[in-house]
Each structure stands twice: as structure tokens, then as C-alpha cells.
Design an enzyme around this catalytic site. Structure first.
Site, short mmCIF file in Angstrom:
data_model
loop_
_atom_site.label_atom_id
_atom_site.label_comp_id
_atom_site.label_asym_id
_atom_site.label_seq_id
_atom_site.Cartn_x
_atom_site.Cartn_y
_atom_site.Cartn_z
N PRO A 194 57.06 25.09 22.59
CA PRO A 194 57.38 26.24 21.74
C PRO A 194 56.39 27.39 21.92
O PRO A 194 56.64 28.50 21.46
CB PRO A 194 57.32 25.68 20.32
CG PRO A 194 56.94 24.25 20.42
CD PRO A 194 56.80 23.86 21.84
N GLU B 5 52.40 15.94 19.43
CA GLU B 5 51.82 17.23 19.08
C GLU B 5 51.71 18.14 20.31
O GLU B 5 51.41 19.31 20.20
CB GLU B 5 50.42 17.04 18.48
CG GLU B 5 50.43 16.51 17.06
CD GLU B 5 51.29 17.35 16.14
OE1 GLU B 5 50.96 18.53 15.95
OE2 GLU B 5 52.30 16.83 15.62
N ARG C 166 74.35 26.90 36.82
CA ARG C 166 75.49 27.81 36.77
C ARG C 166 75.34 29.00 37.72
O ARG C 166 76.31 29.64 38.10
CB ARG C 166 75.68 28.36 35.36
CG ARG C 166 75.91 27.31 34.31
CD ARG C 166 76.14 27.91 32.95
NE ARG C 166 77.46 28.48 32.82
CZ ARG C 166 77.77 29.73 32.94
NH1 ARG C 166 76.84 30.62 33.18
NH2 ARG C 166 79.00 30.15 32.83
N ASP D 210 79.38 36.48 32.30
CA ASP D 210 78.78 35.81 31.15
C ASP D 210 78.11 36.79 30.20
O ASP D 210 77.56 37.79 30.63
CB ASP D 210 77.65 34.87 31.61
CG ASP D 210 78.18 33.60 32.17
OD1 ASP D 210 79.35 33.32 31.94
OD2 ASP D 210 77.40 32.91 32.84
#
Ligand code: ADE
Length: 257
Positions: free
Chosen positions: A88, A115, A153, A168
């Protein structure tokens, strides 16, 4: 395109790779995905991959030795390709980053758990860090699949429709126009007439206008960066005027008030 995924739970990725477009890309030799279990590179009796953090605090931290050993064993030292840590704390993933990464013939993905990983992995092994959004998952496996899917893709020939990836949402800078299929009428809801007209120029214009409108309503931030042509500007101006007119009509006092 080759991916090497390093994880403590590599088996969770396999079912997704065994289905649909990814499976076909693998069968057609457009895509190779190698799953590596970091635990296989532990050298102690109990195959320990994590430990408590120095300095105290909760949670467990992934140990550096098996991660370095796994990545260097598979990719050499220094690693022969980008090594991306899914975390993150990384740069937020976008279609543009997918395009950028699709230029590499090979990419290693390192999935964190608990963690996170010992900071020395970040400092001395990893070459890039990617987050799939501002929320925290239990591990990097879903983010790794997400990268593999979105990059696959973009491999020429991976999609049934050769232009599929071009239209897209995000690829052009606009959200995609609405799609309809048969039946032309369902529960009384009709497909827009223009799509049944067979007039390709009109259909193209309608799709462009719808993409503009959708982007304006849902993601105006994208529109700020988008280069509008003359017809786009005319269309948006007309819509703005219509909205102003309808607001004014709604504000006008009715005969009863
Ligand atoms: N691991 C846990 N949460 C994540 C996120 N949002 N992006 C990438 N890897 C993660």
C-alpha cells in the site's frame, strides 16, 4: 511476457490463471507465469518466513533471507528484470503504469504479507513499489494478479478483439461509452436508436459524446487532462447550456407558489 511471482501463498493465484483470457494467453505462448513459494528457500527446520519486529510492536515482519535467496536464485544477482513489491506504500497503479510495464519482457512480483517485509528488501532488492489503491489487503497476491491481468490485456493478440484494449476506459483518457447487446428491447427499455441505425459515422459520434458525458459526470479530473477537439467542445458546451436551462426552469416559481 513473463512474470515470476514470489509469495507465501502462490497456490491462490493458480485458479485465476487457469481461466479465460489469461489461460488462453498462456496456451498461446504469449504469457508465462511462474509461481515461487518463498518458503521453499528457508533453510531452518521449521521453515520460518517471518519474525517479530525489532523495537517491539504488534504484527510480524517477513524475514529478508528467504526473499533474497528466492529472488536471486530465480533471477540472478543483481536480478535480470524489474522486481516490484506490492505494497500500500507504493505508487498508485494506473492504466499508464500498466502500459509502461507492458514494455518489459519479464517482471518479478513480490507479494508482501503480515505487517510487510524487512526494510532491507525494499532498499536492496526491490526496484519499484506499487499499490493498487488506498486500502490495505491481507497480502500482495490479489494486487499481483491485478497487475498480471491488466498487463496481459495489453499484449498484442491476447484479447479476442485486436482493438479491445484501445477503447477501454482510461486507455484513451476517457471513460468508455455504454454498451448494449440483444435484445433491442428488454422490459420495455430500448437500446438507443442510433445503435440500430447502421450509420457508422453517427454511431462513432454518439459513442464519443457518451464517453465525454460519462467522464464529465463521473471523473471530471480526467477531462481536465484530455485534449478535446472542436466537436467535443461543441457537444460539452451544449450539454452545459442544457443543464443551466433545466436548473433555471426548476428554480422558476410555479403558478401555485
Ligand atoms: N498489499 C496490501 N494492500 C495492498 C495494496 N493496497 N496494494 C498493493 N499491495 C498491497
Amino acid at each position: 511476457m513473463r512474470f515470476d511471482v514470489f509469495s507465501l501463498l502462490p497456490q491462490v493465484l493458480q485458479p485465476y490463471l487457469d481461466a479465460s483470457i489469461l489461460q488462453r494467453a498462456i496456451q498461446n505462448n504469449l504469457l508465462e507465469v511462474y509461481l515461487h513459494d518463498i518458503r521453499s528457500w528457508t533453510t531452518d527446520k521449521h521453515h520460518v518466513t517471518d519474525d517479530t519486529p525489532f523495537g517491539g510492536g504488534g504484527g510480524m515482519v517477513m524475514k529478508p533471507e528467504p526473499i533474497f535467496a528466492a529472488v536471486e536464485d530465480v533471477l540472478g544477482s543483481p536480478p535480470a528484470c524489474p522486481v516490484i513489491l506490492l505494497t500500500p506504500q507504493g505508487r498508485t497503479y494506473t492504466q499508464q503504469i500498466a502500459q509502461e510495464l507492458s514494455a518489459h519482457p519479464r517482471i518479478a512480483l513480490l507479494c508482501g504479507r503480515y505487517e510487510g517485509v524487512d526494510e532491507r528488501v525494499r532498499e536492496h532488492l526491490v526496484t519499484d513499489e506499487i499499490s493498487i489503491g488506498d486500502y490495505v489487503l491481507t497480502g500482495g497476491e490479489i494486487p499481483a494478479l491485478l497487475l498480471i491481468d491488466s498487463i496481459t490485456r495489453l499484449i498484442p493478440g491476447a484479447l479476442g478483439d485486436p482493438d479491445g484494449a484501445q477503447d477501454d476506459s482510461f486507455a484513451s483518457g476517457l471513460l468508455e461509452y455504454p454498451h448494449y447487446t440483444r435484445p433491442a428491447e428488454f422490459r420495455g427499455w430500448r437500446v438507443p436508436d442510433v445503435l440500430l441505425s447502421g450509420n457508422h459515422a453517427k454511431i462513432e459520434r454518439w459513442r464519443r459524446d457518451q464517453a465525454l458525458l460519462r467522464t464529465l459526470r463521473r471523473r471530471p479530473d480526467l477531462l481536465e487532462k484530455f485534449e478535446l477537439n472542436k466537436k467535443d467542445r461543441e457537444f460539452l458546451k451544449k450539454r452545459e447550456q442544457e443543464e443551466v436551462d433545466s436548473t433555471n426552469n426548476n428554480l422558476r416559481p410555479t403558478s401555485e407558489s
